[in-house]
Design a protein around this motif. Sequence first.
Motif, short mmCIF file in Angstrom:
data_model
loop_
_atom_site.label_atom_id
_atom_site.label_comp_id
_atom_site.label_asym_id
_atom_site.label_seq_id
_atom_site.Cartn_x
_atom_site.Cartn_y
_atom_site.Cartn_z
N ASP A 244 32.90 35.47 34.42
CA ASP A 244 33.55 35.57 35.74
C ASP A 244 34.44 34.36 36.00
OD1 ASP A 244 31.41 33.86 35.88
OD2 ASP A 244 30.33 34.95 37.43
N THR A 245 34.56 33.49 35.02
CA THR A 245 35.46 32.33 35.16
C THR A 245 36.89 32.68 34.77
OG1 THR A 245 34.92 31.64 32.92
CG2 THR A 245 33.63 30.65 34.70
N VAL A 246 37.12 33.88 34.21
CA VAL A 246 38.47 34.19 33.69
C VAL A 246 39.40 34.72 34.78
CG1 VAL A 246 37.57 34.69 31.38
CG2 VAL A 246 37.90 36.58 32.99
N SER A 247 38.88 34.98 35.97
CA SER A 247 39.74 35.54 37.02
C SER A 247 40.81 34.54 37.44
CB SER A 247 38.88 35.95 38.23
OG SER A 247 38.28 34.80 38.77
N LYS A 248 41.93 35.09 37.88
CA LYS A 248 43.07 34.23 38.26
C LYS A 248 43.16 34.17 39.78
CE LYS A 248 44.92 34.31 33.95
NZ LYS A 248 45.10 35.62 33.36
N PRO A 249 43.70 33.07 40.33
CA PRO A 249 43.84 33.00 41.79
C PRO A 249 44.73 34.12 42.31
CG PRO A 249 44.88 31.10 40.71
CD PRO A 249 44.16 31.85 39.65
N THR A 250 44.36 34.73 43.43
CA THR A 250 45.15 35.81 44.02
C THR A 250 46.42 35.20 44.66
OG1 THR A 250 44.04 35.54 46.14
CG2 THR A 250 43.07 37.12 44.61
N PRO A 251 47.43 36.02 44.95
CA PRO A 251 48.64 35.49 45.61
C PRO A 251 48.30 34.77 46.92
CG PRO A 251 49.02 37.74 44.86
CD PRO A 251 47.57 37.45 44.60
N GLU A 252 47.35 35.32 47.70
CA GLU A 252 46.99 34.69 48.98
C GLU A 252 46.33 33.32 48.74
OE1 GLU A 252 45.96 37.74 48.02
OE2 GLU A 252 47.26 39.00 49.26
N MET B 206 31.03 40.85 35.09
CA MET B 206 31.97 41.53 36.00
C MET B 206 32.57 40.52 36.97
SD MET B 206 31.56 44.46 34.73
CE MET B 206 30.59 44.33 33.23
N HIS B 207 33.81 40.77 37.38
CA HIS B 207 34.49 39.79 38.24
C HIS B 207 35.63 40.40 39.03
CE1 HIS B 207 37.72 39.59 35.26
NE2 HIS B 207 36.75 39.58 34.35
N LEU B 208 36.23 39.56 39.83
CA LEU B 208 37.31 39.91 40.75
C LEU B 208 38.50 40.64 40.12
CD1 LEU B 208 38.26 39.07 43.70
CD2 LEU B 208 39.16 36.98 42.67
N ASP B 209 38.86 40.26 38.90
CA ASP B 209 40.06 40.81 38.27
C ASP B 209 39.77 42.01 37.38
OD1 ASP B 209 41.61 38.98 39.49
OD2 ASP B 209 42.09 37.80 37.71
N LEU B 210 38.58 42.60 37.53
CA LEU B 210 38.18 43.68 36.64
C LEU B 210 37.97 44.94 37.47
CD1 LEU B 210 37.19 43.74 33.54
CD2 LEU B 210 34.92 43.77 34.52
N PRO B 211 38.97 45.83 37.51
CA PRO B 211 38.79 47.03 38.32
C PRO B 211 37.79 47.99 37.68
CG PRO B 211 40.97 47.02 37.26
CD PRO B 211 40.30 45.73 36.88
#
Length: 344
Positions: free
Chosen positions: A7-15, A323-328
Amino acid sequence: MIDMRSDTVSKPTPEMREAMAQAEVGDDVYGDDPTVNALEQSTAEILGKEDAIFMPTGTMANQVALRTHTESGDEVIADINAHLYRTEGGAPGALSGLMIRPIMGVNGIFTATEVDQAIRIPHRFMPNTVWPPTKLLCIENTHNGGGGTIWPIESIRDVAAAAHNHGLYTHLDGARLWHASVATGVPEAAYAANFDSVSVCFSKGLGAPMGSALAGKADFVRRARRFKQMFGGGFRQAGIVAAGSLYALEHHRKRLVEDHEKAKVFATGLKAIPTIDIDMSLVQTNIVRFRVLTITASEFVDRCYEKGLHMLPSGRDQVRAVMHLDLPMEEVEDGLSIIESVLK
Ligand SMILES: Cc1ncc(COP(=O)(O)O)c(C=O)c1O
């Protein structure tokens, strides 16, 4: 590439990037970065502690905690698979001169009786000067090596009480404490109340590009600031990244239930594959650990990678998917199809 390594692989969102771009900053080593100060205050409040200190990494937060509670030659009790013992590059020995006394937990969880048994009883023929002084007990919640398992709050209370009865300090590696709270409804502060210090991460699950914090009583945090500097953690205009962490704290905690749901869907799909062994009772948060029965974990992971699914081998036959933020959810289903085709 469907990336389930961590779950460390997610990228910062535009916001989040926008919040970082707008952050007010100062020199954190001199204590005048307002965004870092705001993050430290928010974190301390959430954890019900007097103060908190912003750190670049979870490893530094844990290792500064160990250094702050102990002196060289002391002993620390921790689970055999604790991250701060097994996967922080030998830091307890190298940076603080500590010995770890491992407890053989079950999926990262152990009992107050095991803590009692780890405490040596001196006798007039066997003075306690011969043993390394046992100073600190550490637990990890959720437990990464155990498969994202959640420590029951009652067990935490018992284990921490046993440690305190023996005069030990207690430290919680709460890199994924947010996940435990979201899954159980037990507030972070209720877990944290049992510990003298707590480390948390903003870069795992919450989606910040980096950042962790260490919280505790004001005196503890004052001393910890010295070791943060000593370990090279004085990171100047850190408000740029603290803003990402603040954004993550405010906006990304509640959504962790979605990652837990994805883990359940993924694990249920794996369970239906006869050449995979998975213990569904351990799928409690966002981490899925399973065994591959026909080929080695390395070969399996390589073959999945060739087809577009990235996971980590974690033993001869063991694999970890997170599982993480960038994984739909669609990628979770696509990942299962890739695994089916590899094991066909
Ligand atoms: C339970 C736990 N503690 C600490 C860490 C260390 O965090 P970092 O990678 O930010 O050093 C990790 C990293 O995955 C972890 O899983």
